[in-house]
Design a protein around this motif. Structure first.
Motif, mmCIF file in Angstrom:
data_model
loop_
_atom_site.group_PDB
_atom_site.id
_atom_site.type_symbol
_atom_site.label_atom_id
_atom_site.label_comp_id
_atom_site.label_asym_id
_atom_site.label_seq_id
_atom_site.Cartn_x
_atom_site.Cartn_y
_atom_site.Cartn_z
ATOM 1 N N LYS A 1 2.751 9.976 3.788
ATOM 2 C CA LYS A 1 3.496 9.831 5.016
ATOM 3 C C LYS A 1 2.630 9.672 6.323
ATOM 4 O O LYS A 1 2.910 8.931 7.326
ATOM 5 N N LEU B 1 0.845 6.570 6.301
ATOM 6 C CA LEU B 1 1.442 5.262 6.725
ATOM 7 C C LEU B 1 2.061 5.211 8.017
ATOM 8 O O LEU B 1 2.039 4.033 8.410
ATOM 9 N N SER C 1 4.881 5.460 9.780
ATOM 10 C CA SER C 1 5.992 4.614 9.712
ATOM 11 C C SER C 1 6.486 4.681 11.256
ATOM 12 O O SER C 1 6.688 5.675 11.785
ATOM 13 N N VAL D 1 8.804 0.684 1.986
ATOM 14 C CA VAL D 1 7.467 1.292 2.506
ATOM 15 C C VAL D 1 6.723 0.356 3.297
ATOM 16 O O VAL D 1 6.315 -0.581 2.779
ATOM 17 N N PRO D 2 6.881 0.348 4.697
ATOM 18 C CA PRO D 2 6.218 -0.678 5.504
ATOM 19 C C PRO D 2 4.663 -0.690 5.529
ATOM 20 O O PRO D 2 4.477 -0.501 6.543
ATOM 21 N N THR E 1 1.848 -1.286 9.454
ATOM 22 C CA THR E 1 1.089 -0.316 10.142
ATOM 23 C C THR E 1 -0.367 -0.380 9.593
ATOM 24 O O THR E 1 -1.133 0.267 10.374
#
Length: 384
Positions: free
Chosen positions: A138, A141, A143, A343-344, A348
């Motif tokens: 995370k 990531l 987000s 999950v983008p 990113t």
């Protein structure tokens, strides 16, 4: 002056080569860690036991233990299409409604009831429990949090619960219980919508069974691409493969109780479901990923092909019928692979997205708004 140029150029070349080397190493490290989350090594594709087809009767083929699933896809489609049309291209990764959802079998006719796109009356809060290994990646990531920001405009909210990404569902169920009990109890009707993504779904189901004290605070339970029935991929995986995520760039996660992979095995999930009836006082919903094959990201093709040896109607991680909560309301079949739904990565990390996570774009903000509007409306009409 002339004599100094070769030296300067050599240093500059060395620096550029060093940067390129670090970049290549970084991309390889990230790619290796991403592959680890697939829970399996690449396998040679074979002819699917059950081929991909959207002619599948959506509920008849669901195992008999899941009898009683209520099909409300038509109403959700009306709500989702209205949200997409109203928000349009102002939200990221816009898709036309017909491309955002997959039509499977004979979908019921719509209701033609107007869709309320105003402020939420119940102010539902989506409490999201993520999938395997999320606490490992995370930080990487990063987000953007756009889903929560979008929902707050309309009186909704969303929070992410911290659970052990490499721990068992029983371990995480206790963490879910503790987090919910630590929240300020609402002064009005329950507003928490527990949203389980991937392994988060069985984690939530174990929580509501094992800890009855949280039920009065829960408005609904939603499986989102949930591994409710487990995944055959977990049969060929070992916990040490999942533990590779501890080496993800920036990861601070631990192995926890080391039970994540065991919790995802179909035998484990089916045995648990057989021994643990779900509390009847709660409402359950299933949002299922059923992507067209061309909507599978390149990095997920190997796991999609491997799972296709059982059934080609999968999202690269879970077969469509294993995502359905027994006795739940079927919300939709979503035309997105397992990662694209929640999950983008590509937003990113554009380079990773363009090379490996090639089908990651999906209008998640609009989908989440539509999901909460659907649940709010369904709870209101069902209580009348």
């Amino acid at each position: 002056m002339h004599a100094s140029n070769p030296v300067k150029g050599s240093h500059g070349t060395d620096a550029r080569q060093s940067i390129r080397y670090r970049r290549v190493w970084w991309n390889r490290a990230v790619r290796s860690a991403l592959v680890a989350t697939c829970l399996s090594l690449a396998a040679c594709a074979t002819k699917p036991l059950i081929p991909y087809s959207t002619d599948t009767p959506p509920l008849v083929l669901v195992p008999t233990s899941r009898a009683g699933v209520l099909d409300k896809r038509a109403r959700f489609r009306e709500i989702y299409c209205a949200v997409l049309e109203a928000r349009g291209v102002t939200l990221p990764d816009y898709r036309p409604c017909e491309d955002a959802l997959t039509r499977v079998g004979a979908e019921p006719a719509g209701t033609n009831v107007p869709v309320d796109l105003g402020q939420s009356r119940r102010h539902l809060i989506a409490v999201v429990v993520p999938g395997i290994g999320y606490d490992c990646f995370k930080t990487w990531l990063k987000s953007p949090g756009t889903v929560t920001k979008h929902l707050q405009q309309f009186g909704y909210d969303a929070i992410m619960l911290d659970v052990g990404g490499l721990s068992s569902s029983a371990h995480n169920a206790r963490q879910i219980r503790d987090a919910i009990m630590a929240m300020q109890p609402p002064t009005d009707a329950s507003r928490l919508v527990l949203v389980g993504y991937s392994k988060g779904a069985p984690d939530i189901l174990e929580a509501v069974v094992a800890y009855p004290e949280i039920r009065s605070r829960v408005a609904a339970v939603v499986s989102v691409a949930g591994a409710v029935g487990g995944s055959p991929l977990a049969n060929d995986a070992e916990q040490y493969q999942a533990d590779l995520l501890r080496h993800f760039p920036g990861a601070t996660c631990t192995s926890g109780d080391g039970g994540a992979v065991q919790s995802l095995r179909p035998e484990t999930r089916k045995a648990w479901m057989a021994q643990n009836p779900l509390p009847p006082e709660l409402r359950y919903y299933s949002l299922v990923t059923f992507p067209e094959p061309e909507r599978i990201s390149s990095i997920l093709k190997s796991s999609y092909d491997k799972l296709s040896r059982v059934d080609a109607r999968n999202d690269s991680q879970v077969i469509f019928y294993d995502q359905v909560v027994p006795g739940s309301t079927l919300v939709a079949y979503v035309n997105a692979d397992h990662w694209a739904l929640a999950v983008p990565v590509a937003r990113t990390h554009t380079t990773i997205g363009s090379l490996f996570v090639t089908q990651n774009a999906y209008p998640r903000e609009a989908l989440t708004e539509a999901l909460l509007r659907f649940v709010e409306e369904d709870l209101a009409t069902s209580s009348k």
